[in-house]
Motif scaffolding. Sequence first.
Motif, PDB file in Angstrom:
ATOM      1  N   ASP A  15      32.998  -8.853  13.811  1.00 57.00           N
ATOM      2  CA  ASP A  15      34.203  -8.156  13.360  1.00 57.00           C
ATOM      3  C   ASP A  15      34.890  -8.984  12.283  1.00 57.00           C
ATOM      4  O   ASP A  15      34.742 -10.203  12.224  1.00 57.00           O
TER       5      ASP A  15
ATOM      6  N   HIS B 223      27.784  -8.497  17.997  1.00 55.98           N
ATOM      7  CA  HIS B 223      27.707  -7.475  19.047  1.00 55.98           C
ATOM      8  C   HIS B 223      27.198  -6.151  18.479  1.00 55.98           C
ATOM      9  O   HIS B 223      27.182  -5.952  17.266  1.00 55.98           O
TER      10      HIS B 223
ATOM     11  N   HIS C 252      26.787  -6.632  14.463  1.00 56.10           N
ATOM     12  CA  HIS C 252      27.743  -7.070  13.442  1.00 56.10           C
ATOM     13  C   HIS C 252      28.740  -8.046  14.056  1.00 56.10           C
ATOM     14  O   HIS C 252      28.829  -8.152  15.277  1.00 56.10           O
TER      15      HIS C 252
END
Length: 184
Positions: A58, A116, A56
């Motif tokens: 952030d 990440h 994903h």
Amino acid sequence: MISFEVMRALELGLGIPSGSFTERSTPDSSDLRLNNYPEVDLKELTTGSARRIWPHTDTGLISLLLQDRVGGLEFEDRKNPGVFLPVCSDVPTNVVLNVADTLERWTNGVLKAGVHRVNTPHSMQVSNNSKVAARSSIVFFFRANGAASAGPLDSFMTLQRPARYSEITALEYLQQRNSTLYAY
Ligand SMILES: O=C(O)CCC(=O)C(=O)O
Ligand SMILES: [Fe+2]
């Protein structure tokens, strides 16, 4: 505050007017997340039947992440999409600084959000241990002021590079992302 210092440094580095980022981050709408991943069978992680955190990006401007020594945090190599590289976890006082979605939007894609995930710790990929130890991490999500735009800033738009992202407030964008991430 360190996040503001980083945003000021980015303004300088990108050669945009001072305050372009920081004025839109005040007051900030930041939050802190404490992650705890319970001990898990190595097999579950290696077969992919469980993941600690799926790939994903952030939400927010930048994320500051502290982790324990267990490891497993990986970032996608921008030059090799689909290939993830481990982040060293030997020094628990190191802070991982990550570009998040709203900063990608503000810069019209000049700075890209880092994809990440948390996977099997690198050291365990060759170990005989059947259990992967519990892991803890702390993430500070530094976010824009909710009322500020999450669309590209003028400094990053030209005729050759028109807006790649829509106009929307930072709060609306966050709510939109949260409703997709946490839909159940
Ligand atoms: O535990 C980690 O290192 C990753 C946490 C993370 O990516 C997140 O909370 O968004
Ligand atoms: Fe994350």
